[in-house]
Design a protein around this motif. Structure first.
Motif, PDB file in Angstrom:
ATOM      1  N   ASP A 138       0.835  -1.207   0.000  1.00 21.09           N
ATOM      2  CA  ASP A 138       0.000   0.000   0.000  1.00 21.09           C
ATOM      3  C   ASP A 138       0.868   1.254   0.000  1.00 21.09           C
ATOM      4  OD1 ASP A 138      -2.885  -1.040   0.379  1.00 21.09           O
ATOM      5  OD2 ASP A 138      -1.740  -2.106   1.916  1.00 21.09           O
ATOM      6  N   LEU A 139       1.943   1.212   0.790  1.00 20.26           N
ATOM      7  CA  LEU A 139       2.884   2.342   0.797  1.00 20.26           C
ATOM      8  C   LEU A 139       3.532   2.523  -0.571  1.00 20.26           C
ATOM      9  CD1 LEU A 139       4.778   1.969   4.191  1.00 20.26           C
ATOM     10  CD2 LEU A 139       3.398   3.901   3.462  1.00 20.26           C
TER      11      LEU A 139
ATOM     12  N   PRO B  22       4.834   5.634  -5.873  1.00 17.97           N
ATOM     13  CA  PRO B  22       5.468   4.872  -6.956  1.00 17.97           C
ATOM     14  C   PRO B  22       6.848   5.392  -7.352  1.00 17.97           C
ATOM     15  CG  PRO B  22       3.668   6.210  -7.807  1.00 17.97           C
ATOM     16  CD  PRO B  22       3.602   6.289  -6.300  1.00 17.97           C
ATOM     17  N   GLU B  23       7.127   6.653  -7.096  1.00 12.81           N
ATOM     18  CA  GLU B  23       8.421   7.210  -7.468  1.00 12.81           C
ATOM     19  C   GLU B  23       9.573   6.596  -6.666  1.00 12.81           C
ATOM     20  OE1 GLU B  23       6.643  10.133  -4.457  1.00 12.81           O
ATOM     21  OE2 GLU B  23       5.930   8.765  -5.986  1.00 12.81           O
TER      22      GLU B  23
ATOM     23  N   GLY C 171      15.874  10.792   4.449  1.00 13.58           N
ATOM     24  CA  GLY C 171      15.398  12.086   3.989  1.00 13.58           C
ATOM     25  C   GLY C 171      14.265  12.024   2.988  1.00 13.58           C
ATOM     26  N   GLU C 172      13.998  10.848   2.403  1.00 16.83           N
ATOM     27  CA  GLU C 172      12.876  10.718   1.480  1.00 16.83           C
ATOM     28  C   GLU C 172      11.571  10.921   2.252  1.00 16.83           C
ATOM     29  OE1 GLU C 172      16.152   7.892   0.146  1.00 16.83           O
ATOM     30  OE2 GLU C 172      15.170   8.352   2.029  1.00 16.83           O
TER      31      GLU C 172
END
Length: 78
Positions: free
Chosen positions: A33-34, A39-40, A50-51
């Protein structure tokens, strides 16, 4: 259609989608689900830190002990 919770999660170094799903939703099976909501980042197996991930709204089933159900195994772990 993905429904977002309005919350974001900032990744730490060496975390994966499984780690984050377990921490946020109580079950690593919600990693898919995450991934669908972000999708990137699907090509990144381990985050460098940091994302920022968007957290989808998920109805987490609760068993009789008020603990998240964890009897389902992620397909990639079979």
């Amino acid at each position: 259609m993905i429904e977002y919770s309005g919350y974001e999660y900032k990744c730490s170094a060496n975390e994966s989608f499984d780690d984050i799903a377990l921490q946020i939703y109580g079950d690593e099976n919600y990693a898919a689900d995450l991934m669908n909501a972000n999708p990137e980042y699907c090509g990144i197996p381990v985050f460098s830190g940091g994302e920022t991930l968007l957290l989808p709204s998920i109805d987490v089933p609760i068993d009789d002990d008020d603990e998240p159900m964890t009897d389902i195994v992620a397909p990639w772990k079979l």
